[in-house]
Motif scaffolding. Sequence first.
Motif, short mmCIF file in Angstrom:
data_model
loop_
_atom_site.label_atom_id
_atom_site.label_comp_id
_atom_site.label_asym_id
_atom_site.label_seq_id
_atom_site.Cartn_x
_atom_site.Cartn_y
_atom_site.Cartn_z
N GLY A 183 0.81 -1.22 0.00
CA GLY A 183 0.00 0.00 0.00
C GLY A 183 0.84 1.27 0.00
O GLY A 183 2.06 1.23 0.15
N CYS A 185 1.14 3.25 2.25
CA CYS A 185 1.74 3.36 3.58
C CYS A 185 3.17 2.80 3.61
O CYS A 185 3.98 3.21 4.43
N CYS A 186 3.46 1.83 2.74
CA CYS A 186 4.70 1.05 2.84
C CYS A 186 5.54 1.02 1.57
O CYS A 186 6.69 0.59 1.63
N CYS A 244 -3.10 -3.68 2.72
CA CYS A 244 -1.66 -3.63 2.43
C CYS A 244 -1.03 -4.98 2.77
O CYS A 244 -1.06 -5.42 3.92
N GLU A 247 1.87 -5.01 5.44
CA GLU A 247 1.46 -4.87 6.83
C GLU A 247 0.63 -6.05 7.32
O GLU A 247 0.22 -6.08 8.48
#
Length: 271
Positions: A183, A185-186, A244, A247
């Motif tokens: 995602g 985020c990562c 994600c 995660e």
Amino acid sequence: MSKFVLKRAANGVWFGLFTHLAHQGLKHGVSTRLGGLSVAPYATLNLGLKSGDDPHTVRLNRDLFCQAVGVDYARAATCQQVHGDHIHLVMADDAGRGARSHAAAVPASDALITAERGLPLILFYADCVPVLIYDPVRKAVGLSHAGWKGTVAKIGAKTVLAMGEHFGTQPADCLVGIGPSIGPCCYEVDAPVVDTLKASFCDTWQHLVVPRGDKWLLDLWHANRDQLEEIGVPRANIDISGVCTAENTALFYSHRAEHGTTGRHGAIICL
Ligand SMILES: [Zn+2]
């Protein structure tokens, strides 16, 4: 509003499905790691024949996932994924191609399309984006494998356009599911990746990355949605799972988070 939900099949396999596709009666799913036979570091439902896992166990896992979704493993077609943008038109005589052997899979392709009934398309992922496409009007399906290279090459949009060429699919009719992947985020990428993004998404690239130090965080989900909207797929028809993989390594395989030693989950779509 559509959603991505996890379901436990009678055989113990857990997989995700998109409610807007399920409401159409379309057989499809994205597998998780749960309900298979592989052991660490591939535990348990590893579907990747090239991952280093025991091939016999992988074939049993693929069969379990197909049973869970309700499709015939012996007829499933797949390709040798190479992070390119070639799309293969799956015909009746492609049934079963690559299901049991990587060597027998359709060479050098990253998307499959078909209008054949009862012929499951299956591709494999560990962080890359599964794009599932259904045209309920022309009765056709498509499945893409979009890592950053495929995303920047707009393989998802090209898959819809290929369905248009072969089956008369109109983008406005398509229902799309964007499955679990690494995602925004990562997913840290270097400047050269962002340069290719800028060239491909001239007007919108700024919305798809966030700077972090001398790197960038790239949003593959919205890059895939944007390119589909650009060719006329209505936003309301596109569901992003929002999960994600990096995660959620208890549920999905992540090449990045597991440093390359991991398995593959799969996506299936079948008329
Ligand atoms: Zn993340």
